[in-house]
Design a protein around this motif. Structure first.
Motif, PDB file in Angstrom:
ATOM      1  N   MET A   1       0.825  -1.207   0.000  1.00  0.00           N
ATOM      2  CA  MET A   1       0.000   0.000   0.000  1.00  0.00           C
ATOM      3  C   MET A   1       0.862   1.262   0.000  1.00  0.00           C
ATOM      4  SD  MET A   1      -1.140   0.254   3.979  1.00  0.00           S
ATOM      5  CE  MET A   1      -1.471   1.999   4.081  1.00  0.00           C
ATOM      6  N   LEU A   2       0.348   2.313  -0.558  1.00  0.00           N
ATOM      7  CA  LEU A   2       1.094   3.585  -0.588  1.00  0.00           C
ATOM      8  C   LEU A   2       0.969   4.248   0.783  1.00  0.00           C
ATOM      9  CD1 LEU A   2      -0.042   5.138  -4.020  1.00  0.00           C
ATOM     10  CD2 LEU A   2       2.192   4.125  -3.506  1.00  0.00           C
ATOM     11  N   THR A   3       2.087   4.851   1.249  1.00  0.00           N
ATOM     12  CA  THR A   3       2.028   5.658   2.473  1.00  0.00           C
ATOM     13  C   THR A   3       2.684   7.010   2.171  1.00  0.00           C
ATOM     14  OG1 THR A   3       4.194   4.925   3.232  1.00  0.00           O
ATOM     15  CG2 THR A   3       2.293   3.560   3.882  1.00  0.00           C
ATOM     16  N   MET A   4       2.777   7.865   3.214  1.00  0.00           N
ATOM     17  CA  MET A   4       3.322   9.207   2.973  1.00  0.00           C
ATOM     18  C   MET A   4       4.786   9.164   2.516  1.00  0.00           C
ATOM     19  SD  MET A   4       0.772  11.060   3.325  1.00  0.00           S
ATOM     20  CE  MET A   4       1.557  12.638   3.086  1.00  0.00           C
ATOM     21  N   LYS A   5       5.477   8.036   2.794  1.00  0.00           N
ATOM     22  CA  LYS A   5       6.890   8.012   2.364  1.00  0.00           C
ATOM     23  C   LYS A   5       7.007   7.878   0.848  1.00  0.00           C
ATOM     24  CE  LYS A   5       7.827   3.066   2.980  1.00  0.00           C
ATOM     25  NZ  LYS A   5       7.132   2.896   1.690  1.00  0.00           N
ATOM     26  N   ASP A   6       5.886   7.474   0.198  1.00  0.00           N
ATOM     27  CA  ASP A   6       5.881   7.383  -1.270  1.00  0.00           C
ATOM     28  C   ASP A   6       5.556   8.724  -1.919  1.00  0.00           C
ATOM     29  OD1 ASP A   6       6.227   4.428  -1.487  1.00  0.00           O
ATOM     30  OD2 ASP A   6       4.323   4.436  -0.378  1.00  0.00           O
ATOM     31  N   VAL A   7       5.130   9.692  -1.101  1.00  0.00           N
ATOM     32  CA  VAL A   7       4.724  11.006  -1.629  1.00  0.00           C
ATOM     33  C   VAL A   7       5.939  11.936  -1.648  1.00  0.00           C
ATOM     34  CG1 VAL A   7       3.233  13.032  -1.273  1.00  0.00           C
ATOM     35  CG2 VAL A   7       2.355  10.720  -0.797  1.00  0.00           C
ATOM     36  N   ILE A   8       6.293  12.402  -2.840  1.00  0.00           N
ATOM     37  CA  ILE A   8       7.435  13.328  -2.928  1.00  0.00           C
ATOM     38  C   ILE A   8       6.968  14.738  -2.540  1.00  0.00           C
ATOM     39  CG2 ILE A   8       8.686  11.974  -4.647  1.00  0.00           C
ATOM     40  CD1 ILE A   8       7.685  13.920  -6.804  1.00  0.00           C
ATOM     41  N   ARG A   9       7.911  15.529  -2.037  1.00  0.00           N
ATOM     42  CA  ARG A   9       7.570  16.862  -1.484  1.00  0.00           C
ATOM     43  C   ARG A   9       8.157  17.955  -2.363  1.00  0.00           C
ATOM     44  NH1 ARG A   9       5.867  14.730   3.619  1.00  0.00           N
ATOM     45  NH2 ARG A   9       5.432  12.622   2.872  1.00  0.00           N
TER      46      ARG A   9
ATOM     47  N   ARG B   1     -11.343  11.021  -4.846  1.00  0.00           N
ATOM     48  CA  ARG B   1     -12.385  10.407  -4.009  1.00  0.00           C
ATOM     49  C   ARG B   1     -12.989  11.504  -3.157  1.00  0.00           C
ATOM     50  NH1 ARG B   1     -13.836   7.071   0.666  1.00  0.00           N
ATOM     51  NH2 ARG B   1     -14.977   5.275  -0.173  1.00  0.00           N
ATOM     52  N   THR B   2     -14.140  11.988  -3.565  1.00  0.00           N
ATOM     53  CA  THR B   2     -14.768  13.094  -2.842  1.00  0.00           C
ATOM     54  C   THR B   2     -16.282  12.989  -3.008  1.00  0.00           C
ATOM     55  OG1 THR B   2     -14.766  15.489  -2.552  1.00  0.00           O
ATOM     56  CG2 THR B   2     -14.598  14.694  -4.814  1.00  0.00           C
ATOM     57  N   THR B   3     -16.998  13.954  -2.471  1.00  0.00           N
ATOM     58  CA  THR B   3     -18.462  13.948  -2.636  1.00  0.00           C
ATOM     59  C   THR B   3     -18.895  15.262  -3.259  1.00  0.00           C
ATOM     60  OG1 THR B   3     -18.662  14.829  -0.403  1.00  0.00           O
ATOM     61  CG2 THR B   3     -18.924  12.442  -0.648  1.00  0.00           C
TER      62      THR B   3
ATOM     63  N   MET C   1      -5.888   5.086  -5.829  1.00  0.00           N
ATOM     64  CA  MET C   1      -7.272   5.101  -5.342  1.00  0.00           C
ATOM     65  C   MET C   1      -7.304   4.538  -3.926  1.00  0.00           C
ATOM     66  SD  MET C   1      -9.194   6.337  -7.664  1.00  0.00           S
ATOM     67  CE  MET C   1     -10.754   5.897  -6.946  1.00  0.00           C
ATOM     68  N   GLU C   2      -6.570   3.426  -3.735  1.00  0.00           N
ATOM     69  CA  GLU C   2      -6.530   2.760  -2.412  1.00  0.00           C
ATOM     70  C   GLU C   2      -5.980   3.711  -1.355  1.00  0.00           C
ATOM     71  OE1 GLU C   2      -3.249   0.090  -1.559  1.00  0.00           O
ATOM     72  OE2 GLU C   2      -4.685  -1.521  -1.076  1.00  0.00           O
ATOM     73  N   PHE C   3      -4.967   4.510  -1.742  1.00  0.00           N
ATOM     74  CA  PHE C   3      -4.384   5.471  -0.792  1.00  0.00           C
ATOM     75  C   PHE C   3      -5.469   6.433  -0.291  1.00  0.00           C
ATOM     76  CE2 PHE C   3      -1.247   8.139   1.207  1.00  0.00           C
ATOM     77  CZ  PHE C   3      -1.800   9.405   1.128  1.00  0.00           C
TER      78      PHE C   3
ATOM     79  N   ASN D   1     -23.162  12.794  -3.091  1.00  0.00           N
ATOM     80  CA  ASN D   1     -22.884  11.618  -3.944  1.00  0.00           C
ATOM     81  C   ASN D   1     -21.372  11.418  -4.007  1.00  0.00           C
ATOM     82  OD1 ASN D   1     -25.636  11.391  -4.732  1.00  0.00           O
ATOM     83  ND2 ASN D   1     -25.323  13.091  -6.167  1.00  0.00           N
ATOM     84  N   LEU D   2     -20.950  10.160  -3.890  1.00  0.00           N
ATOM     85  CA  LEU D   2     -19.515   9.868  -3.934  1.00  0.00           C
ATOM     86  C   LEU D   2     -19.022   9.981  -5.379  1.00  0.00           C
ATOM     87  CD1 LEU D   2     -17.006   8.832  -2.315  1.00  0.00           C
ATOM     88  CD2 LEU D   2     -17.689   6.523  -3.018  1.00  0.00           C
ATOM     89  N   ILE D   3     -17.925  10.705  -5.564  1.00  0.00           N
ATOM     90  CA  ILE D   3     -17.227  10.740  -6.863  1.00  0.00           C
ATOM     91  C   ILE D   3     -15.881  10.078  -6.618  1.00  0.00           C
ATOM     92  CG2 ILE D   3     -16.221  12.193  -8.668  1.00  0.00           C
ATOM     93  CD1 ILE D   3     -18.300  14.324  -7.917  1.00  0.00           C
ATOM     94  N   GLU D   4     -15.775   8.814  -7.073  1.00  0.00           N
ATOM     95  CA  GLU D   4     -14.565   8.024  -6.792  1.00  0.00           C
ATOM     96  C   GLU D   4     -14.088   7.464  -8.116  1.00  0.00           C
ATOM     97  OE1 GLU D   4     -15.279   4.428  -4.497  1.00  0.00           O
ATOM     98  OE2 GLU D   4     -13.377   4.733  -3.483  1.00  0.00           O
ATOM     99  N   MET D   5     -12.950   7.965  -8.592  1.00  0.00           N
ATOM    100  CA  MET D   5     -12.487   7.446  -9.876  1.00  0.00           C
ATOM    101  C   MET D   5     -11.008   7.714 -10.097  1.00  0.00           C
ATOM    102  SD  MET D   5     -13.767  10.119 -12.730  1.00  0.00           S
ATOM    103  CE  MET D   5     -15.438   9.591 -12.534  1.00  0.00           C
TER     104      MET D   5
END
Ligand SMILES: Cc1nc(NNC(=O)[C@H](CC2CCCC2)CN(O)CO)c(F)c(N2CCN3CCOC[C@@H]3C2)n1
Ligand code: NI
Length: 183
Positions: free
Chosen positions: A1-9, A76-78, A38-40, A83-87
């Motif tokens: 799974m992706l975590t914050m360490k995969d996110v570049i700054r 992933r928001t509403t 998406m999973e993140f 209504n969920l907008i997940e894509m």
């Protein structure tokens, strides 16, 4: 799974690149990457999981933020009706936009920016976006309000634009001037 360490700054050069188009139909690898993005977002929006893995909550993520310079975004928001907008979208493009602009009154943040940057970030109030989904379907979305802002923030990442580049009054040291508006 992706975590914050995969996110570049901010400061990492990939954030300032123009991301490459994804060849269609998307490869297994590209589909896997977008699914992980998406999973993140799902994990980051679940209080227990977010706390367990120290994830900052997110409603959107762009592939350059995990150092993949490809045109892929996850949302992933509403909407205003909850209504969920997940894509996940490959090669998203804004094909039309309103003259009217809008903004988040508390400004914007970014998972790639570990600091508060205050200021209004102007966004189009309504946009039409087209792209290719994880199932390989071409979709055209008409968006307004919060979802429209999220999509614009993510699509900016694919063009190497950070939200604070769009804040008028600040002279934030990391700010890169935007190309002049084509008249
Ligand atoms: C506004 C907000 N920004 C959050 N984080 N920042 C992000 O998503 C960045 C992208 C957003 C910044 C402004 C527009 C797009 C990530 N970016 O850097 C990707 O490029 C949130 F997490 C959040 N919400 C409200 C809805 N809530 C539902 C339940 O779960 C928690 C969630 C929290 N609202
Ligand atoms: Ni961001």
């Amino acid at each position: 799974m992706l975590t914050m360490k995969d996110v570049i700054r901010e400061g990492h050069p990939t954030l300032r690149l123009k991301a490459k188009e994804v060849p269609l139909p998307p490869s297994q690898e590209d589909k896997e990457i977008l699914s992980k993005m998406m999973e993140f977002l799902v994990h980051s929006q679940d209080p227990e999981t977010a706390e367990k893995y120290d994830l900052r909550p997110g409603v959107g993520l762009a592939a350059p933020q995990i150092n993949v310079s490809k045109q892929m975004i996850a949302i992933r928001t509403t909407d205003h009706k909850e209504n969920l907008i997940e894509m996940g979208l490959f090669n998203p493009k804004i094909i039309s936009q309103s003259a009217e602009t809008t903004y988040l009154e508390n400004g914007e943040g970014c998972l790639s920016v570990d600091r508060e940057v205050s200021g209004i970030v102007p966004r189009y109030a309504r946009i039409k976006v087209t792209g290719t989904t994880l199932d390989g379907d071409t979709v055209t979305l008409r968006l307004k309000g919060f979802p429209a802002i999220v999509f614009q923030h993510e699509i900016d990442h694919l063009n190497g634009i950070m939200f604070y580049d769009r804040i008028e009054e600040t002279d934030d040291p990391y700010k890169v001037p935007l190309p002049p508006k084509e008249v």
